[in-house]
Design a protein around this motif. Structure first.
Motif, PDB file in Angstrom:
ATOM      1  N   ARG A  87       0.818  -1.216   0.000  1.00 31.02           N
ATOM      2  CA  ARG A  87       0.000   0.000   0.000  1.00 31.02           C
ATOM      3  C   ARG A  87       0.853   1.269   0.000  1.00 31.02           C
ATOM      4  O   ARG A  87       0.591   2.219   0.739  1.00 31.02           O
ATOM      5  CB  ARG A  87      -0.962   0.001   1.188  1.00 31.02           C
ATOM      6  N   GLY A  88       1.876   1.271  -0.838  1.00 28.73           N
ATOM      7  CA  GLY A  88       2.680   2.472  -1.024  1.00 28.73           C
ATOM      8  C   GLY A  88       3.626   2.819   0.098  1.00 28.73           C
ATOM      9  O   GLY A  88       4.145   3.938   0.155  1.00 28.73           O
ATOM     10  N   GLN A  89       3.877   1.863   0.994  1.00 27.20           N
ATOM     11  CA  GLN A  89       4.789   2.097   2.102  1.00 27.20           C
ATOM     12  C   GLN A  89       5.780   0.949   2.216  1.00 27.20           C
ATOM     13  O   GLN A  89       5.487  -0.179   1.826  1.00 27.20           O
ATOM     14  CB  GLN A  89       4.011   2.234   3.423  1.00 27.20           C
ATOM     15  N   VAL A  90       6.957   1.254   2.776  1.00 28.70           N
ATOM     16  CA  VAL A  90       7.950   0.212   3.026  1.00 28.70           C
ATOM     17  C   VAL A  90       7.586  -0.525   4.313  1.00 28.70           C
ATOM     18  O   VAL A  90       7.456   0.080   5.375  1.00 28.70           O
ATOM     19  CB  VAL A  90       9.370   0.825   3.149  1.00 28.70           C
ATOM     20  N   ARG A  91       7.403  -1.840   4.196  1.00 27.08           N
ATOM     21  CA  ARG A  91       7.062  -2.664   5.365  1.00 27.08           C
ATOM     22  C   ARG A  91       8.270  -3.433   5.886  1.00 27.08           C
ATOM     23  O   ARG A  91       8.268  -3.910   7.009  1.00 27.08           O
ATOM     24  CB  ARG A  91       5.955  -3.653   5.011  1.00 27.08           C
ATOM     25  N   PHE A  92       9.298  -3.586   5.034  1.00 29.96           N
ATOM     26  CA  PHE A  92      10.511  -4.284   5.444  1.00 29.96           C
ATOM     27  C   PHE A  92      11.685  -3.752   4.637  1.00 29.96           C
ATOM     28  O   PHE A  92      11.562  -3.496   3.447  1.00 29.96           O
ATOM     29  CB  PHE A  92      10.374  -5.793   5.216  1.00 29.96           C
ATOM     30  N   GLU A  93      12.806  -3.598   5.307  1.00 25.82           N
ATOM     31  CA  GLU A  93      14.052  -3.230   4.643  1.00 25.82           C
ATOM     32  C   GLU A  93      15.162  -4.073   5.242  1.00 25.82           C
ATOM     33  O   GLU A  93      15.288  -4.189   6.467  1.00 25.82           O
ATOM     34  CB  GLU A  93      14.368  -1.737   4.868  1.00 25.82           C
ATOM     35  N   GLY A  94      15.955  -4.696   4.393  1.00 26.63           N
ATOM     36  CA  GLY A  94      17.047  -5.513   4.913  1.00 26.63           C
ATOM     37  C   GLY A  94      17.747  -6.285   3.821  1.00 26.63           C
ATOM     38  O   GLY A  94      17.471  -6.117   2.626  1.00 26.63           O
ATOM     39  N   THR A  95      18.680  -7.141   4.218  1.00 33.62           N
ATOM     40  CA  THR A  95      19.406  -7.966   3.256  1.00 33.62           C
ATOM     41  C   THR A  95      18.507  -9.111   2.794  1.00 33.62           C
ATOM     42  O   THR A  95      17.493  -9.428   3.429  1.00 33.62           O
ATOM     43  CB  THR A  95      20.676  -8.554   3.892  1.00 33.62           C
ATOM     44  N   VAL A  96      18.893  -9.745   1.688  1.00 36.14           N
ATOM     45  CA  VAL A  96      18.097 -10.873   1.200  1.00 36.14           C
ATOM     46  C   VAL A  96      18.139 -12.027   2.207  1.00 36.14           C
ATOM     47  O   VAL A  96      17.166 -12.780   2.333  1.00 36.14           O
ATOM     48  CB  VAL A  96      18.586 -11.342  -0.191  1.00 36.14           C
ATOM     49  N   GLU A  97      19.245 -12.156   2.926  1.00 36.35           N
ATOM     50  CA  GLU A  97      19.343 -13.201   3.942  1.00 36.35           C
ATOM     51  C   GLU A  97      18.352 -12.942   5.080  1.00 36.35           C
ATOM     52  O   GLU A  97      17.707 -13.874   5.573  1.00 36.35           O
ATOM     53  CB  GLU A  97      20.769 -13.281   4.495  1.00 36.35           C
ATOM     54  N   GLU A  98      18.237 -11.689   5.486  1.00 36.99           N
ATOM     55  CA  GLU A  98      17.288 -11.344   6.551  1.00 36.99           C
ATOM     56  C   GLU A  98      15.854 -11.603   6.113  1.00 36.99           C
ATOM     57  O   GLU A  98      15.026 -12.072   6.899  1.00 36.99           O
ATOM     58  CB  GLU A  98      17.476  -9.882   6.965  1.00 36.99           C
ATOM     59  N   LEU A  99      15.549 -11.315   4.843  1.00 34.67           N
ATOM     60  CA  LEU A  99      14.202 -11.573   4.343  1.00 34.67           C
ATOM     61  C   LEU A  99      13.940 -13.074   4.260  1.00 34.67           C
ATOM     62  O   LEU A  99      12.846 -13.543   4.604  1.00 34.67           O
ATOM     63  CB  LEU A  99      14.009 -10.932   2.969  1.00 34.67           C
ATOM     64  N   ALA A 100      14.940 -13.816   3.802  1.00 33.77           N
ATOM     65  CA  ALA A 100      14.783 -15.272   3.689  1.00 33.77           C
ATOM     66  C   ALA A 100      14.492 -15.913   5.045  1.00 33.77           C
ATOM     67  O   ALA A 100      13.781 -16.930   5.126  1.00 33.77           O
ATOM     68  CB  ALA A 100      16.032 -15.883   3.072  1.00 33.77           C
ATOM     69  N   ASP A 101      14.999 -15.303   6.109  1.00 32.20           N
ATOM     70  CA  ASP A 101      14.801 -15.838   7.458  1.00 32.20           C
ATOM     71  C   ASP A 101      13.527 -15.321   8.133  1.00 32.20           C
ATOM     72  O   ASP A 101      13.195 -15.751   9.240  1.00 32.20           O
ATOM     73  CB  ASP A 101      16.002 -15.490   8.353  1.00 32.20           C
ATOM     74  N   ASN A 102      12.842 -14.378   7.466  1.00 31.48           N
ATOM     75  CA  ASN A 102      11.674 -13.741   8.087  1.00 31.48           C
ATOM     76  C   ASN A 102      10.386 -14.306   7.480  1.00 31.48           C
ATOM     77  O   ASN A 102       9.836 -13.765   6.524  1.00 31.48           O
ATOM     78  CB  ASN A 102      11.748 -12.221   7.888  1.00 31.48           C
ATOM     79  N   ASP A 103       9.919 -15.399   8.040  1.00 29.08           N
ATOM     80  CA  ASP A 103       8.717 -16.050   7.513  1.00 29.08           C
ATOM     81  C   ASP A 103       7.488 -15.159   7.619  1.00 29.08           C
ATOM     82  O   ASP A 103       6.607 -15.193   6.758  1.00 29.08           O
ATOM     83  CB  ASP A 103       8.455 -17.360   8.266  1.00 29.08           C
ATOM     84  N   GLU A 104       7.419 -14.352   8.678  1.00 30.73           N
ATOM     85  CA  GLU A 104       6.236 -13.509   8.887  1.00 30.73           C
ATOM     86  C   GLU A 104       6.078 -12.480   7.768  1.00 30.73           C
ATOM     87  O   GLU A 104       4.982 -12.309   7.218  1.00 30.73           O
ATOM     88  CB  GLU A 104       6.338 -12.796  10.237  1.00 30.73           C
ATOM     89  N   ILE A 105       7.171 -11.785   7.427  1.00 30.77           N
ATOM     90  CA  ILE A 105       7.114 -10.776   6.359  1.00 30.77           C
ATOM     91  C   ILE A 105       6.779 -11.429   5.030  1.00 30.77           C
ATOM     92  O   ILE A 105       5.935 -10.938   4.262  1.00 30.77           O
ATOM     93  CB  ILE A 105       8.445 -10.009   6.273  1.00 30.77           C
ATOM     94  N   ARG A 106       7.412 -12.549   4.736  1.00 30.98           N
ATOM     95  CA  ARG A 106       7.185 -13.200   3.443  1.00 30.98           C
ATOM     96  C   ARG A 106       5.746 -13.696   3.324  1.00 30.98           C
ATOM     97  O   ARG A 106       5.123 -13.531   2.271  1.00 30.98           O
ATOM     98  CB  ARG A 106       8.178 -14.352   3.239  1.00 30.98           C
ATOM     99  N   SER A 107       5.212 -14.265   4.360  1.00 34.58           N
ATOM    100  CA  SER A 107       3.849 -14.777   4.284  1.00 34.58           C
ATOM    101  C   SER A 107       2.809 -13.651   4.272  1.00 34.58           C
ATOM    102  O   SER A 107       1.772 -13.750   3.623  1.00 34.58           O
ATOM    103  CB  SER A 107       3.562 -15.726   5.452  1.00 34.58           C
ATOM    104  N   LYS A 108       3.096 -12.566   4.954  1.00 36.99           N
ATOM    105  CA  LYS A 108       2.135 -11.462   5.061  1.00 36.99           C
ATOM    106  C   LYS A 108       2.098 -10.582   3.820  1.00 36.99           C
ATOM    107  O   LYS A 108       1.032 -10.138   3.392  1.00 36.99           O
ATOM    108  CB  LYS A 108       2.483 -10.609   6.286  1.00 36.99           C
ATOM    109  N   TYR A 109       3.262 -10.346   3.201  1.00 34.03           N
ATOM    110  CA  TYR A 109       3.330  -9.359   2.131  1.00 34.03           C
ATOM    111  C   TYR A 109       3.729  -9.905   0.759  1.00 34.03           C
ATOM    112  O   TYR A 109       3.579  -9.199  -0.240  1.00 34.03           O
ATOM    113  CB  TYR A 109       4.309  -8.243   2.500  1.00 34.03           C
ATOM    114  N   LEU A 110       4.240 -11.150   0.685  1.00 36.61           N
ATOM    115  CA  LEU A 110       4.789 -11.623  -0.578  1.00 36.61           C
ATOM    116  C   LEU A 110       4.106 -12.858  -1.135  1.00 36.61           C
ATOM    117  O   LEU A 110       3.971 -13.004  -2.338  1.00 36.61           O
ATOM    118  CB  LEU A 110       6.297 -11.904  -0.424  1.00 36.61           C
ATOM    119  N   LEU A 111       3.699 -13.777  -0.284  1.00 37.88           N
ATOM    120  CA  LEU A 111       3.101 -15.016  -0.787  1.00 37.88           C
ATOM    121  C   LEU A 111       1.684 -14.759  -1.247  1.00 37.88           C
ATOM    122  O   LEU A 111       0.917 -14.057  -0.610  1.00 37.88           O
ATOM    123  CB  LEU A 111       3.113 -16.086   0.310  1.00 37.88           C
TER     124      LEU A 111
END
Length: 231
Positions: free
Chosen positions: A206-230
């Motif tokens: 929705r036009g805002q940054v919800r997560f910022e980090g390295t690809v490794e940090e994103l790969a380890d963050n199941d909550e962000i991936r399931s909430k905003y990407l899957l």
């Protein structure tokens, strides 16, 4: 710092699309914008390139404020965009498509160098752009942007609509491009490709940054991936 976007708000008519969005791209870094369709990825790129200038906030390129810089001047200052619809000239040959861009801005990229990165463009030099496959058109669009000798290359959904085999080939070519030290900002819905290509990422919703980090940090963050990407 190659690119810094600070607290931009962008509108389409009366519709508020970006809400105080900020991001950074360092010299030689590959940064990916991630998120589902309609979250503001393309609008962010268009705001940077001046197609839809932000109503407020600032955009800096190598420390210079380019917020109000016209789109037609972006290549001259060192920024090239590869749009999601590729925008090649379908009635011109591959060679003619490339020759249009060759020499716009002096630098290391020339026809020989783009042919080395994308050998298929040399083989299809006399073929009309409209007769190329989707993957070949994407390679032509990237090659044409490189002939502008950018310091920052912006890619909008480079793997969209391409067959898996072509995606893998294009990924390898972009990785090879990354090794030259060019800075790249890419918007990508293909999470697997984005994580393979980028060093850092921003997840938008929705036009805002919800997560910022390295690809490794994103790969380890199941909550962000399931909430905003899957999906």
């Amino acid at each position: 710092m190659m690119l810094e976007v600070k607290d931009i708000h962008t509108y389409y008519g009366l519709s508020h699309i970006l809400f105080g969005l900020s991001l950074k791209v360092n010299h030689g870094e590959v940064v990916s914008l991630l998120g589902r369709n309609g979250v503001g990825k393309t609008t962010t790129l268009k705001s940077i390139i001046g197609i839809t200038p932000p109503k407020s906030g600032q955009i800096f390129f190598k420390g210079q404020d380019i917020t109000k810089t016209p789109t037609k001047r972006m290549v001259k200052i060192g920024i090239s965009l590869v749009p999601d619809n590729r925008r090649i000239f379908p009635d011109l040959s591959v060679r003619e498509n490339l020759e249009i861009a060759d020499g716009i801005k002096t630098g290391t990229w020339n026809l020989d160098k783009v042919h080395a990165l994308f050998p298929v463009l040399k083989k299809t030099a006399n073929r009309r752009g409209g007769n190329l496959s989707g993957g070949e058109q994407q390679m032509l669009s990237i090659a044409r942007a490189l002939l502008g000798n950018p310091e920052l290359l912006i890619l909008d959904e480079p793997t969209e609509g391409l067959a898996p085999l072509i995606v893998r080939e294009l990924e390898e070519q972009i990785l090879e491009l990354c090794s030259t030290g060019i800075s790249i900002l890419l918007a990508e819905q293909n999470l697997k490709s984005a994580l393979k290509l980028a060093t850092r990422c921003y997840v938008l919703e929705r036009g805002q940054v919800r997560f910022e980090g390295t690809v490794e940090e994103l790969a380890d963050n199941d909550e962000i991936r399931s909430k905003y990407l899957l999906v």
